[in-house]
Scaffold this motif. Structure first.
Motif, PDB file in Angstrom:
ATOM      1  N   SER A   1       0.865  -1.179   0.000  1.00 50.20           N
ATOM      2  CA  SER A   1       0.000   0.000   0.000  1.00 50.20           C
ATOM      3  C   SER A   1       0.902   1.230   0.000  1.00 50.20           C
ATOM      4  O   SER A   1       2.086   1.143   0.314  1.00 50.20           O
ATOM      5  CB  SER A   1      -0.923   0.021   1.221  1.00 50.20           C
ATOM      6  OG  SER A   1      -0.165   0.131   2.409  1.00 50.20           O
ATOM      7  N   ALA A   2       0.326   2.369  -0.393  1.00 51.63           N
ATOM      8  CA  ALA A   2       1.104   3.614  -0.450  1.00 51.63           C
ATOM      9  C   ALA A   2       0.245   4.757   0.055  1.00 51.63           C
ATOM     10  O   ALA A   2      -0.983   4.737  -0.072  1.00 51.63           O
ATOM     11  CB  ALA A   2       1.564   3.876  -1.882  1.00 51.63           C
ATOM     12  N   SER A   3       0.886   5.774   0.604  1.00 52.50           N
ATOM     13  CA  SER A   3       0.161   6.918   1.148  1.00 52.50           C
ATOM     14  C   SER A   3      -0.541   7.716   0.048  1.00 52.50           C
ATOM     15  O   SER A   3      -1.531   8.389   0.303  1.00 52.50           O
ATOM     16  CB  SER A   3       1.107   7.826   1.928  1.00 52.50           C
ATOM     17  OG  SER A   3       2.141   8.301   1.073  1.00 52.50           O
ATOM     18  N   GLN A   4      -0.017   7.650  -1.169  1.00 54.31           N
ATOM     19  CA  GLN A   4      -0.597   8.331  -2.324  1.00 54.31           C
ATOM     20  C   GLN A   4      -0.535   7.364  -3.505  1.00 54.31           C
ATOM     21  O   GLN A   4       0.129   6.343  -3.436  1.00 54.31           O
ATOM     22  CB  GLN A   4       0.205   9.586  -2.658  1.00 54.31           C
ATOM     23  CG  GLN A   4       0.489  10.438  -1.463  1.00 54.31           C
ATOM     24  CD  GLN A   4       0.177  11.885  -1.702  1.00 54.31           C
ATOM     25  OE1 GLN A   4      -0.415  12.265  -2.695  1.00 54.31           O
ATOM     26  NE2 GLN A   4       0.586  12.706  -0.769  1.00 54.31           N
ATOM     27  N   LYS A   5      -1.172   7.740  -4.592  1.00 53.00           N
ATOM     28  CA  LYS A   5      -1.122   6.893  -5.776  1.00 53.00           C
ATOM     29  C   LYS A   5       0.313   6.770  -6.283  1.00 53.00           C
ATOM     30  O   LYS A   5       1.067   7.730  -6.272  1.00 53.00           O
ATOM     31  CB  LYS A   5      -2.011   7.455  -6.882  1.00 53.00           C
ATOM     32  CG  LYS A   5      -3.485   7.329  -6.575  1.00 53.00           C
ATOM     33  CD  LYS A   5      -4.322   7.864  -7.709  1.00 53.00           C
ATOM     34  CE  LYS A   5      -5.788   7.736  -7.370  1.00 53.00           C
ATOM     35  NZ  LYS A   5      -6.655   8.253  -8.434  1.00 53.00           N
ATOM     36  N   GLY A   6       0.654   5.574  -6.722  1.00 46.28           N
ATOM     37  CA  GLY A   6       1.985   5.309  -7.245  1.00 46.28           C
ATOM     38  C   GLY A   6       1.943   4.120  -8.181  1.00 46.28           C
ATOM     39  O   GLY A   6       0.876   3.576  -8.479  1.00 46.28           O
ATOM     40  N   THR A   7       3.127   3.696  -8.621  1.00 47.65           N
ATOM     41  CA  THR A   7       3.216   2.583  -9.560  1.00 47.65           C
ATOM     42  C   THR A   7       4.280   1.598  -9.087  1.00 47.65           C
ATOM     43  O   THR A   7       5.407   1.988  -8.787  1.00 47.65           O
ATOM     44  CB  THR A   7       3.578   3.085 -10.974  1.00 47.65           C
ATOM     45  OG1 THR A   7       2.596   4.040 -11.387  1.00 47.65           O
ATOM     46  CG2 THR A   7       3.601   1.945 -11.969  1.00 47.65           C
ATOM     47  N   LEU A   8       3.893   0.322  -9.038  1.00 51.26           N
ATOM     48  CA  LEU A   8       4.812  -0.772  -8.736  1.00 51.26           C
ATOM     49  C   LEU A   8       5.117  -1.486 -10.041  1.00 51.26           C
ATOM     50  O   LEU A   8       4.204  -1.815 -10.797  1.00 51.26           O
ATOM     51  CB  LEU A   8       4.170  -1.763  -7.756  1.00 51.26           C
ATOM     52  CG  LEU A   8       4.954  -3.049  -7.501  1.00 51.26           C
ATOM     53  CD1 LEU A   8       6.182  -2.774  -6.637  1.00 51.26           C
ATOM     54  CD2 LEU A   8       4.071  -4.101  -6.850  1.00 51.26           C
ATOM     55  N   ASN A   9       6.403  -1.697 -10.318  1.00 50.78           N
ATOM     56  CA  ASN A   9       6.831  -2.464 -11.482  1.00 50.78           C
ATOM     57  C   ASN A   9       7.437  -3.774 -11.005  1.00 50.78           C
ATOM     58  O   ASN A   9       8.245  -3.771 -10.077  1.00 50.78           O
ATOM     59  CB  ASN A   9       7.897  -1.733 -12.299  1.00 50.78           C
ATOM     60  CG  ASN A   9       7.454  -0.382 -12.787  1.00 50.78           C
ATOM     61  OD1 ASN A   9       8.081   0.619 -12.490  1.00 50.78           O
ATOM     62  ND2 ASN A   9       6.373  -0.337 -13.540  1.00 50.78           N
TER      63      ASN A   9
END
Length: 167
Positions: free
Chosen positions: A70-78
């Motif tokens: 999970s992340a505090s804001q939107k992000g991208t996992l590759n």
């Protein structure tokens, strides 16, 4: 005699519980400092390097292993590997999700380029191994020996101004 037996069983149970608890927990938090947009790159139409800044999570995920993230804001996992056709990209945010590696892969979180900072919480389960990481100034022979022993297909080389992901 009965009290001694109960004490030994209780102590043994507590030790086993602590040992199994410590093996299961592989949770970490990563603070990512976002980059500010570069007007020169934006106006030039070039994308080289623009979306390539990433933070490694320090592991190689074997096929079937999982990451809860999970992340505090939107992000991208590759999930990157040695085949562009099998690499995956996932959108992450405040809602925790579990992602399963379809192939041996290395997880990276893209650095935001809008100046926002994000905090990423993650936990691995299943078959993982430490990513072989060489930092500028490390002992080369020691790194190569450890990488060879790990039998990993992947390594990350970190210089002062660059990272190179070997796959």
């Amino acid at each position: 005699m009965r009290k001694a037996t109960i004490f030994v069983i209780t102590a043994f149970s507590i030790i086993l519980g602590i040992m199994s608890f410590s093996k299961k927990i592989d949770a970490e938090t990563l603070d990512i400092k976002g980059l500010t947009r570069n007007e020169f790159f934006d106006s030039s139409g070039m994308s080289h390097g623009k979306y390539h800044d990433r933070y490694d999570l320090g592991k190689v995920m074997k096929k079937g292993s999982q990451i809860k993230i999970s992340a505090s804001q939107k992000g991208t996992l590759n999930l990157l590997n040695d085949d562009n056709n099998t690499e995956k990209e996932y959108k992450i945010g405040p809602e925790e999700q579990t992602i399963i590696a379809d192939y041996d892969s290395v997880p990276f979180v893209e650095t935001p380029i809008d100046g926002t900072n994000i905090k990423v919480n993650y936990e691995f389960s299943g078959d993982t191994q430490n990513l072989a990481i060489f930092n500028s100034g490390d002992n080369q022979k020691e790194f190569l020996d450890n990488w060879e022993k790990s039998k990993s297909s992947f390594a990350l080389f970190k210089g002062k101004n660059f990272n190179y992901f070997y796959r």
